[in-house]
Design a protein around this motif. Sequence first.
Motif: not given
Length: 157
Positions: A16-18, A28-31, A35-39, A81-82
Amino acid sequence: MSFNKTILTDPIHFLAFGFGSGLLPKAPGTWGTLIAIPVWFFMAPLSVPYYVLVTMVLTIFGFWLCGASSKKLGVHDHGGIVWDEICGYLVTMIALPATWYWALAGFLLFRFFDIIKPWPIKWLDSKVKGGFGIMIDDIIAGVFAAIILQFANLLIN
């Protein structure tokens, strides 16, 4: 046990915390979106139907995951939670070419809509509770960003 150790050792919180990115002290939402970019780069080679299917599964899982983490913490929609940002970014990037400039454009547009929260995002964010409530505003922000990016992609190609 410290808060950070709890987040990093509990699988529900860790996801949940990415993967821990939601623990970073500022934005934290930006971080989480970063993290979603490599996903996304990992998922981008999938055909569009499979990409959409995986994104839907991650989102539906996120309804439960974010709700469970929030409940365990005793705080609705804790800023750390991101998972919702990760899924929102994946929605943003549906059917776009896997290039650095689309990744950047998607990042900027998604963060814009997630931060500004135009209607109905702000309304949903304030009225809908639980895991679904945590997730839905980011999913809609992703839809808004995706619409703009799809039009841009049509104009360019």
